[in-house]
Design a protein around this motif. Structure first.
Motif, PDB file in Angstrom:
ATOM      1  N   ARG A 108      -0.259  22.943 -62.411  1.00 21.04           N
ATOM      2  CA  ARG A 108       0.183  21.542 -62.485  1.00 21.04           C
ATOM      3  C   ARG A 108      -0.649  20.745 -61.488  1.00 21.04           C
ATOM      4  O   ARG A 108      -0.630  21.019 -60.293  1.00 21.04           O
ATOM      5  CB  ARG A 108       1.669  21.407 -62.171  1.00 21.04           C
ATOM      6  CG  ARG A 108       2.153  19.956 -62.087  1.00 21.04           C
ATOM      7  CD  ARG A 108       3.662  19.842 -62.053  1.00 21.04           C
ATOM      8  NE  ARG A 108       4.234  20.182 -63.352  1.00 21.04           N
ATOM      9  CZ  ARG A 108       5.541  20.105 -63.638  1.00 21.04           C
ATOM     10  NH1 ARG A 108       6.389  19.708 -62.698  1.00 21.04           N
ATOM     11  NH2 ARG A 108       5.982  20.427 -64.842  1.00 21.04           N
ATOM     12  N   VAL A 109      -1.377  19.762 -62.003  1.00 18.09           N
ATOM     13  CA  VAL A 109      -2.246  18.938 -61.168  1.00 18.09           C
ATOM     14  C   VAL A 109      -1.648  17.540 -61.078  1.00 18.09           C
ATOM     15  O   VAL A 109      -1.534  16.833 -62.092  1.00 18.09           O
ATOM     16  CB  VAL A 109      -3.673  18.861 -61.743  1.00 18.09           C
ATOM     17  CG1 VAL A 109      -4.570  18.044 -60.820  1.00 18.09           C
ATOM     18  CG2 VAL A 109      -4.241  20.261 -61.948  1.00 18.09           C
ATOM     19  N   TYR A 110      -1.257  17.148 -59.873  1.00 17.16           N
ATOM     20  CA  TYR A 110      -0.676  15.821 -59.674  1.00 17.16           C
ATOM     21  C   TYR A 110      -1.764  14.777 -59.465  1.00 17.16           C
ATOM     22  O   TYR A 110      -2.861  15.087 -58.986  1.00 17.16           O
ATOM     23  CB  TYR A 110       0.259  15.829 -58.466  1.00 17.16           C
ATOM     24  CG  TYR A 110       1.573  16.538 -58.706  1.00 17.16           C
ATOM     25  CD1 TYR A 110       2.641  15.881 -59.309  1.00 17.16           C
ATOM     26  CD2 TYR A 110       1.732  17.874 -58.346  1.00 17.16           C
ATOM     27  CE1 TYR A 110       3.844  16.531 -59.537  1.00 17.16           C
ATOM     28  CE2 TYR A 110       2.937  18.536 -58.570  1.00 17.16           C
ATOM     29  CZ  TYR A 110       3.979  17.859 -59.164  1.00 17.16           C
ATOM     30  OH  TYR A 110       5.165  18.505 -59.391  1.00 17.16           O
ATOM     31  N   VAL A 111      -1.457  13.554 -59.828  1.00 14.49           N
ATOM     32  CA  VAL A 111      -2.394  12.456 -59.614  1.00 14.49           C
ATOM     33  C   VAL A 111      -2.693  12.340 -58.125  1.00 14.49           C
ATOM     34  O   VAL A 111      -1.809  12.458 -57.279  1.00 14.49           O
ATOM     35  CB  VAL A 111      -1.816  11.142 -60.188  1.00 14.49           C
ATOM     36  CG1 VAL A 111      -0.575  10.688 -59.421  1.00 14.49           C
ATOM     37  CG2 VAL A 111      -2.864  10.039 -60.201  1.00 14.49           C
ATOM     38  N   SER A 112      -3.967  12.173 -57.789  1.00 13.44           N
ATOM     39  CA  SER A 112      -4.365  12.073 -56.387  1.00 13.44           C
ATOM     40  C   SER A 112      -4.516  10.615 -55.949  1.00 13.44           C
ATOM     41  O   SER A 112      -4.311  10.285 -54.771  1.00 13.44           O
ATOM     42  CB  SER A 112      -5.671  12.818 -56.153  1.00 13.44           C
ATOM     43  OG  SER A 112      -6.703  12.314 -56.986  1.00 13.44           O
ATOM     44  N   ASN A 148       5.789  -0.606 -67.038  1.00 14.28           N
ATOM     45  CA  ASN A 148       5.624  -0.096 -65.686  1.00 14.28           C
ATOM     46  C   ASN A 148       5.610   1.431 -65.726  1.00 14.28           C
ATOM     47  O   ASN A 148       6.565   2.053 -66.193  1.00 14.28           O
ATOM     48  CB  ASN A 148       6.758  -0.571 -64.772  1.00 14.28           C
ATOM     49  CG  ASN A 148       6.538  -1.989 -64.268  1.00 14.28           C
ATOM     50  OD1 ASN A 148       5.481  -2.581 -64.517  1.00 14.28           O
ATOM     51  ND2 ASN A 148       7.516  -2.539 -63.579  1.00 14.28           N
ATOM     52  N   VAL A 149       4.530   1.997 -65.224  1.00 15.07           N
ATOM     53  CA  VAL A 149       4.396   3.449 -65.110  1.00 15.07           C
ATOM     54  C   VAL A 149       4.568   3.807 -63.633  1.00 15.07           C
ATOM     55  O   VAL A 149       3.966   3.183 -62.765  1.00 15.07           O
ATOM     56  CB  VAL A 149       3.018   3.918 -65.624  1.00 15.07           C
ATOM     57  CG1 VAL A 149       2.871   5.430 -65.446  1.00 15.07           C
ATOM     58  CG2 VAL A 149       2.821   3.530 -67.088  1.00 15.07           C
ATOM     59  N   SER A 150       5.397   4.798 -63.348  1.00 11.63           N
ATOM     60  CA  SER A 150       5.662   5.161 -61.952  1.00 11.63           C
ATOM     61  C   SER A 150       4.387   5.661 -61.277  1.00 11.63           C
ATOM     62  O   SER A 150       3.657   6.492 -61.815  1.00 11.63           O
ATOM     63  CB  SER A 150       6.732   6.255 -61.882  1.00 11.63           C
ATOM     64  OG  SER A 150       7.954   5.780 -62.393  1.00 11.63           O
ATOM     65  N   SER A 151       4.127   5.146 -60.066  1.00  9.72           N
ATOM     66  CA  SER A 151       2.957   5.557 -59.298  1.00  9.72           C
ATOM     67  C   SER A 151       3.326   6.692 -58.356  1.00  9.72           C
ATOM     68  O   SER A 151       4.497   7.054 -58.209  1.00  9.72           O
ATOM     69  CB  SER A 151       2.414   4.371 -58.489  1.00  9.72           C
ATOM     70  OG  SER A 151       3.309   4.078 -57.418  1.00  9.72           O
ATOM     71  N   LYS A 152       2.331   7.254 -57.679  1.00 17.77           N
ATOM     72  CA  LYS A 152       2.613   8.343 -56.735  1.00 17.77           C
ATOM     73  C   LYS A 152       3.436   7.835 -55.549  1.00 17.77           C
ATOM     74  O   LYS A 152       4.189   8.599 -54.944  1.00 17.77           O
ATOM     75  CB  LYS A 152       1.320   9.002 -56.259  1.00 17.77           C
ATOM     76  CG  LYS A 152       0.381   8.159 -55.433  1.00 17.77           C
ATOM     77  CD  LYS A 152      -0.895   8.951 -55.120  1.00 17.77           C
ATOM     78  CE  LYS A 152      -1.844   8.163 -54.252  1.00 17.77           C
ATOM     79  NZ  LYS A 152      -1.312   7.875 -52.905  1.00 17.77           N
ATOM     80  N   GLU A 153       3.329   6.532 -55.232  1.00 18.56           N
ATOM     81  CA  GLU A 153       4.127   5.978 -54.140  1.00 18.56           C
ATOM     82  C   GLU A 153       5.617   5.966 -54.466  1.00 18.56           C
ATOM     83  O   GLU A 153       6.457   5.973 -53.562  1.00 18.56           O
ATOM     84  CB  GLU A 153       3.654   4.552 -53.808  1.00 18.56           C
ATOM     85  CG  GLU A 153       2.345   4.469 -53.057  1.00 18.56           C
ATOM     86  CD  GLU A 153       1.114   4.690 -53.915  1.00 18.56           C
ATOM     87  OE1 GLU A 153       0.015   4.844 -53.353  1.00 18.56           O
ATOM     88  OE2 GLU A 153       1.243   4.707 -55.166  1.00 18.56           O
ATOM     89  N   PHE A 211       1.403  13.728 -63.673  1.00 15.90           N
ATOM     90  CA  PHE A 211       0.781  15.039 -63.495  1.00 15.90           C
ATOM     91  C   PHE A 211       0.279  15.550 -64.834  1.00 15.90           C
ATOM     92  O   PHE A 211       0.692  15.081 -65.904  1.00 15.90           O
ATOM     93  CB  PHE A 211       1.749  16.046 -62.860  1.00 15.90           C
ATOM     94  CG  PHE A 211       3.032  16.261 -63.620  1.00 15.90           C
ATOM     95  CD1 PHE A 211       3.112  17.169 -64.664  1.00 15.90           C
ATOM     96  CD2 PHE A 211       4.173  15.541 -63.294  1.00 15.90           C
ATOM     97  CE1 PHE A 211       4.300  17.370 -65.369  1.00 15.90           C
ATOM     98  CE2 PHE A 211       5.373  15.724 -63.976  1.00 15.90           C
ATOM     99  CZ  PHE A 211       5.431  16.644 -65.025  1.00 15.90           C
ATOM    100  N   ILE A 212      -0.628  16.528 -64.747  1.00 11.62           N
ATOM    101  CA  ILE A 212      -1.136  17.202 -65.947  1.00 11.62           C
ATOM    102  C   ILE A 212      -0.773  18.675 -65.830  1.00 11.62           C
ATOM    103  O   ILE A 212      -1.141  19.336 -64.861  1.00 11.62           O
ATOM    104  CB  ILE A 212      -2.661  17.046 -66.091  1.00 11.62           C
ATOM    105  CG1 ILE A 212      -3.051  15.575 -66.189  1.00 11.62           C
ATOM    106  CG2 ILE A 212      -3.157  17.804 -67.323  1.00 11.62           C
ATOM    107  CD1 ILE A 212      -4.567  15.338 -66.238  1.00 11.62           C
ATOM    108  N   ASP A 213      -0.027  19.187 -66.812  1.00 10.58           N
ATOM    109  CA  ASP A 213       0.279  20.612 -66.877  1.00 10.58           C
ATOM    110  C   ASP A 213      -0.804  21.291 -67.721  1.00 10.58           C
ATOM    111  O   ASP A 213      -1.020  20.921 -68.885  1.00 10.58           O
ATOM    112  CB  ASP A 213       1.653  20.849 -67.513  1.00 10.58           C
ATOM    113  CG  ASP A 213       2.786  20.723 -66.497  1.00 10.58           C
ATOM    114  OD1 ASP A 213       2.543  20.994 -65.313  1.00 10.58           O
ATOM    115  OD2 ASP A 213       3.889  20.365 -66.896  1.00 10.58           O
TER     116      ASP A 213
END
Length: 290
Positions: free
Chosen positions: A120-124, A269-274, A280-282
Motif C-alpha cells: 500500500r503506497v500512500y500519497v506523499s 472535495n477529495v480528502s488530502s493527506k493533511e 493510497f494505491i493498493d
C-alpha cells in the motif's frame, strides 16, 4: 638370600595391555541438521548428516540418500544440497542403509517468498490549483478541490504524488487507487459527479504548485464517481502501473479533473493527506521468480 630366608629374589615385569577385538559396527541411526525452516525462496543449503552405529560411533559404511516429497518446492541436487524452488511445503527424508538395516529421518521444510506480494503506497504530496487565484498555493489544504471550467466559477485541478520506486522490475497484477471524496455543492441532482484521473507530467511540489506553474495533465488513466455523502472511491490503475513498474517505476504524479463536465460541473472535495484520510494505491505483485 634364599627363598627359605623369606627375602627371596624376584623379577618385576611390565606387560602391554591386551587389545580386545573391536566388534563390527551395526547401523543404528541417521540424524539431519542445518536445514532452516522456513527457507527463503531461491536459497540453497547443504544439510549436515550424521550416521551412527549401535555403539554410538560414527558409521561410515552406509549408503545415504536424500529425497524430497515435493521437488517443485524443495529440490535435491546430486550432492545432496537442498534448494528452495517455489513457495510451499515439502518433507525431506534422509535414508541410510547397510547390511540389511535401514534407518531414516524426515525433516519438514516450508519455503516462503520474502518479497512482498502486496504493497500500500500512500500519497506523499498533494495540492489543488485554482484558475482564478492562479498564483495561490493550496498545498496545506485539508481538501483537494476538483471542478470543471465554468464561465462564472474557477476551474480546479488537484495533484497527487506517489513514490512507486519499490515496484521497479516487479510484475504488477493489480493496482487500485483509493480516494475519499464528496460533492460539496448543495442539491440532490445529480447524485454523482465523475472525477477523471490523469497522469501528470512535469516537476511540482505541494508547497509551491499553483495554477500558473501547474504540471501538464496528460493520459487518462481512469475515473471515479463522487457522491453526495463522503465515501471512498476506487480507480483501477492496473494497466498503467504494471507498465510503469516494468519500465523502472519511480515517482508517479496524478492529476484530478472533470473532463467535459460543461455546465454540469460540480465542486468535489477529495480528502488530502493533511485531513488524515489520504489517498493510497493498493498494489498486488506476482511472486518473484528465482
Amino acid at each position: 638370600s634364599s627363598k627359605e630366608s623369606g627375602d627371596r629374589a624376584f623379577i618385576d615385569v611390565t606387560l602391554a595391555p591386551v587389545t580386545a577385538p573391536v566388534p563390527p559396527g551395526v547401523l543404528k541411526s541417521v540424524a539431519v541438521s542445518g536445514v532452516p525452516s522456513p527457507m527463503s525462496l531461491g536459497s540453497e543449503v547443504s544439510p549436515s548428516i550424521v550416521v551412527k552405529d549401535t555403539m554410538g560411533r560414527d558409521f561410515s559404511g552406509a549408503e545415504v540418500s536424500t529425497v524430497s516429497s515435493a521437488p517443485g518446492v524443495v529440490s535435491v541436487s546430486s550432492s545432496g544440497s537442498l534448494k528452495a524452488v517455489s513457495p510451499g511445503q515439502a518433507t525431506v527424508t534422509v535414508t541410510a542403509q547397510a547390511a540389511g538395516v535401514v534407518v531414516s529421518q524426515a525433516v519438514a521444510v516450508t519455503v516462503v517468498d520474502p518479497s512482498p506480494t502486496s504493497v500500500r503506497v500512500y500519497v506523499s504530496e498533494d495540492a489543488y490549483t485554482d484558475s482564478v487565484n492562479s498564483s495561490t498555493n493550496y498545498g496545506s489544504s485539508w481538501s483537494l478541490r476538483v471542478k470543471g471550467a465554468l464561465a462564472t466559477t474557477a476551474e480546479r485541478v488537484s495533484y497527487l504524488k506517489f513514490d512507486l520506486s519499490a515496484l521497479a522490475g516487479r510484475s504488477v497484477t493489480s493496482a487500485v487507487l483509493s480516494t475519499s471524496s464528496v460533492i460539496q455543492e448543495a442539491g440532490t441532482d445529480p447524485a454523482v459527479m465523475r472525477v477523471d484521473v490523469h497522469r501528470a507530467t512535469g516537476a511540482w511540489s505541494e508547497g509551491s504548485v499553483t495554477w500558473a506553474n501547474r504540471p501538464a495533465v496528460g493520459e487518462l488513466l481512469g475515473s471515479f464517481l463522487s457522491q453526495r455523502t463522503q465515501s471512498v472511491n476506487t480507480t483501477d490503475l492496473t494497466s498503467f502501473v504494471s507498465s510503469f513498474a516494468s519500465s523502472g517505476a519511480g515517482v508517479l504524479s496524478l492529476g484530478l479533473t472533470q473532463d467535459d463536465a460543461g455546465k454540469g460541473a460540480l465542486l468535489v472535495n477529495v480528502s488530502s493527506k493533511e485531513s488524515g484520510d489520504r489517498a493510497f494505491i493498493d498494489v498486488t505483485l506476482a511472486p518473484v521468480s528465482r
